[in-house]
Write an enzyme that holds these catalytic residues in place. Structure first.
Site, PDB file in Angstrom:
ATOM      1  N   GLY A 148      -9.321   2.030   2.063  1.00  0.00           N
ATOM      2  CA  GLY A 148      -8.739   2.603   3.273  1.00  0.00           C
ATOM      3  C   GLY A 148      -7.341   2.128   3.612  1.00  0.00           C
ATOM      4  O   GLY A 148      -6.914   2.256   4.758  1.00  0.00           O
ATOM      5  N   THR A 149      -6.593   1.610   2.624  1.00  0.00           N
ATOM      6  CA  THR A 149      -5.232   1.164   2.947  1.00  0.00           C
ATOM      7  C   THR A 149      -4.339   2.333   3.346  1.00  0.00           C
ATOM      8  O   THR A 149      -3.526   2.215   4.265  1.00  0.00           O
ATOM      9  CB  THR A 149      -4.602   0.395   1.764  1.00  0.00           C
ATOM     10  OG1 THR A 149      -4.695   1.199   0.586  1.00  0.00           O
ATOM     11  CG2 THR A 149      -5.307  -0.934   1.535  1.00  0.00           C
ATOM     12  N   ASN A 150      -4.495   3.467   2.677  1.00  0.00           N
ATOM     13  CA  ASN A 150      -3.713   4.656   3.070  1.00  0.00           C
ATOM     14  C   ASN A 150      -4.128   5.142   4.455  1.00  0.00           C
ATOM     15  O   ASN A 150      -3.283   5.511   5.272  1.00  0.00           O
ATOM     16  CB  ASN A 150      -3.890   5.781   2.046  1.00  0.00           C
ATOM     17  CG  ASN A 150      -2.756   5.828   1.039  1.00  0.00           C
ATOM     18  OD1 ASN A 150      -1.592   5.740   1.408  1.00  0.00           O
ATOM     19  ND2 ASN A 150      -3.095   5.948  -0.226  1.00  0.00           N
TER      20      ASN A 150
ATOM     21  N   LYS B 108     -24.305  13.135   1.048  1.00  0.00           N
ATOM     22  CA  LYS B 108     -24.056  14.382   0.287  1.00  0.00           C
ATOM     23  C   LYS B 108     -24.669  15.588   0.968  1.00  0.00           C
ATOM     24  O   LYS B 108     -24.070  16.665   1.017  1.00  0.00           O
ATOM     25  CB  LYS B 108     -24.658  14.227  -1.112  1.00  0.00           C
ATOM     26  CG  LYS B 108     -23.587  14.108  -2.173  1.00  0.00           C
ATOM     27  CD  LYS B 108     -24.132  14.212  -3.579  1.00  0.00           C
ATOM     28  CE  LYS B 108     -22.969  14.200  -4.532  1.00  0.00           C
ATOM     29  NZ  LYS B 108     -22.823  13.059  -5.370  1.00  0.00           N
TER      30      LYS B 108
ATOM     31  N   LEU C 216     -13.348  10.871  -2.965  1.00  0.00           N
ATOM     32  CA  LEU C 216     -13.654  11.133  -4.374  1.00  0.00           C
ATOM     33  C   LEU C 216     -14.577  12.316  -4.638  1.00  0.00           C
ATOM     34  O   LEU C 216     -14.749  12.700  -5.793  1.00  0.00           O
ATOM     35  CB  LEU C 216     -14.255   9.865  -5.011  1.00  0.00           C
ATOM     36  CG  LEU C 216     -13.343   8.629  -4.954  1.00  0.00           C
ATOM     37  CD1 LEU C 216     -13.985   7.454  -5.659  1.00  0.00           C
ATOM     38  CD2 LEU C 216     -11.974   8.918  -5.560  1.00  0.00           C
TER      39      LEU C 216
ATOM     40  N   LEU D  75     -15.716  16.348  -4.499  1.00  0.00           N
ATOM     41  CA  LEU D  75     -15.085  17.668  -4.421  1.00  0.00           C
ATOM     42  C   LEU D  75     -15.345  18.258  -3.038  1.00  0.00           C
ATOM     43  O   LEU D  75     -16.471  18.260  -2.555  1.00  0.00           O
ATOM     44  CB  LEU D  75     -15.689  18.578  -5.500  1.00  0.00           C
ATOM     45  CG  LEU D  75     -14.979  19.915  -5.723  1.00  0.00           C
ATOM     46  CD1 LEU D  75     -13.566  19.710  -6.257  1.00  0.00           C
ATOM     47  CD2 LEU D  75     -15.779  20.769  -6.704  1.00  0.00           C
TER      48      LEU D  75
ATOM     49  N   ASN E 147      -4.456  16.542   0.109  1.00  0.00           N
ATOM     50  CA  ASN E 147      -4.916  15.389  -0.664  1.00  0.00           C
ATOM     51  C   ASN E 147      -3.697  14.695  -1.270  1.00  0.00           C
ATOM     52  O   ASN E 147      -2.657  15.315  -1.473  1.00  0.00           O
ATOM     53  CB  ASN E 147      -5.858  15.864  -1.782  1.00  0.00           C
ATOM     54  CG  ASN E 147      -6.372  14.713  -2.633  1.00  0.00           C
ATOM     55  OD1 ASN E 147      -6.829  13.701  -2.116  1.00  0.00           O
ATOM     56  ND2 ASN E 147      -6.283  14.855  -3.938  1.00  0.00           N
TER      57      ASN E 147
ATOM     58  N   HIS F  37      -2.640  12.417  -4.700  1.00  0.00           N
ATOM     59  CA  HIS F  37      -3.106  12.034  -6.036  1.00  0.00           C
ATOM     60  C   HIS F  37      -2.097  11.061  -6.636  1.00  0.00           C
ATOM     61  O   HIS F  37      -0.887  11.295  -6.549  1.00  0.00           O
ATOM     62  CB  HIS F  37      -3.232  13.275  -6.925  1.00  0.00           C
ATOM     63  CG  HIS F  37      -3.839  12.969  -8.263  1.00  0.00           C
ATOM     64  ND1 HIS F  37      -5.184  12.709  -8.418  1.00  0.00           N
ATOM     65  CD2 HIS F  37      -3.270  12.837  -9.491  1.00  0.00           C
ATOM     66  CE1 HIS F  37      -5.420  12.457  -9.707  1.00  0.00           C
ATOM     67  NE2 HIS F  37      -4.277  12.525 -10.366  1.00  0.00           N
TER      68      HIS F  37
ATOM     69  N   GLU G  40       3.023   5.921  -1.836  1.00  0.00           N
ATOM     70  CA  GLU G  40       2.037   6.522  -0.913  1.00  0.00           C
ATOM     71  C   GLU G  40       2.320   6.091   0.518  1.00  0.00           C
ATOM     72  O   GLU G  40       2.363   6.921   1.433  1.00  0.00           O
ATOM     73  CB  GLU G  40       0.625   6.100  -1.319  1.00  0.00           C
ATOM     74  CG  GLU G  40       0.146   6.728  -2.612  1.00  0.00           C
ATOM     75  CD  GLU G  40      -1.187   6.187  -3.097  1.00  0.00           C
ATOM     76  OE1 GLU G  40      -1.792   6.841  -3.953  1.00  0.00           O
ATOM     77  OE2 GLU G  40      -1.623   5.112  -2.621  1.00  0.00           O
TER      78      GLU G  40
END
Length: 198
Positions: free
Chosen positions: A20-22, A66, A93, A95, A110, A112, A182
Site C-alpha cells: 500500500g505504499t502507492n 472473490k 492483482l 482481474l 491502473n 503498471h 510511481e
C-alpha cells in the site's frame, strides 16, 4: 448560491492487494488538496498493508473476497453507494470484473511497473516484471498508467514515464527507480484526470 455551484470535492476509491505504499502516497497527496479526497481503500487480502495504512490515515478500509467481487455484486453495490469519480488500482492483482467496468466507464485506472505493451498481462507484477526487463537487457523501463478494460494491462494508455536501466541494475534497484516514478507521477495524473472530468 446553490449546493451544485460549490466546488465539488472529487471522490477517489483505491483498490490494493499489497503493502500500500502507492495508496498511502495518493491519500497523503490528496489530503493536501481541497478538490479531491480518497474516501476508501478496498483490498482482497486481509494481510495487505494497504488496509492498515488507510486506517492509520483515517480513510475507510474495507476487505472483500472473490465472491463479493465476482458473484454477489457486493463490491459493485458498495462502489455505487460511494459514487467515486475515479477508481484507482494501485497494486491490485485480480482481474477487474466486467460489471464494474461497465458501471464506471472511463473511471477506472491502473498503474503498471513497465512500459506497456511490453511486460504486461496475467502474472506480470512486482519483481517478476523487473526481472523480465533485466533478463531482456532492456535499456529503459518505466511506468504506464492506463484505463482498465476486461483484459490485464490492455486498456488505453493515459501516461508513461521512463527510467534508464543500467548494466549493474538488479530487480531490486530497478524497483526502487520505478517506485520513485510511481510516487512522483501517479497522484498528479489522477489529479489531471479529475480536473478534466469535472
Amino acid at each position: 448560491m446553490s449546493h451544485k455551484e460549490n466546488a465539488k470535492t472529487s471522490k477517489i476509491v483505491i483498490f490494493a492487494s499489497g503493502s500500500g505504499t502507492n495508496a498511502e502516497n495518493i491519500i497523503k497527496f490528496f489530503q493536501k488538496s481541497r478538490n479531491a479526497e480518497v474516501t476508501a481503500v478496498l483490498s482482497n487480502r486481509r494481510s495487505a498493508g494497504a488496509l492498515k495504512r488507510a486506517h492509520d490515515l483515517n480513510v475507510k478500509a474495507l476487505l472483500f473476497d472473490k465472491d463479493a467481487l465476482y458473484n454477489s455484486h457486493d463490491v459493485l453495490n458498495i462502489l455505487k453507494d460511494m459514487d467515486p469519480d475515479l477508481i484507482v488500482l494501485a497494486g491490485f492483482l485480480w482481474l477487474f470484473p466486467t460489471n464494474i467496468i461497465k458501471a464506471f466507464p472511463n473511471k477506472i485506472i491502473n498503474i503498471h511497473p513497465a512500459l506497456l505493451p511490453k511486460y504486461g498481462g496475467k502474472g506480470m507484477y512486482g519483481s517478476k516484471v523487473h526481472e523480465s526487463v533485466i533478463d531482456a537487457k532492456e535499456k529503459e523501463s518505466g511506468i504506464t498508467i492506463h484505463y482498465v478494460n476486461e483484459k490485464y494491462d490492455e486498456g488505453q494508455t493515459i501516461f508513461q514515464a521512463t527510467t534508464p536501466v543500467n548494466e549493474n541494475d538488479t530487480a531490486e534497484t530497478l524497483a526502487e527507480k520505478i517506485h520513485e516514478l510511481e510516487y512522483r507521477h501517479f497522484p498528479e495524473v489522477i489529479q489531471q484526470l479529475l480536473e478534466k472530468n469535472n
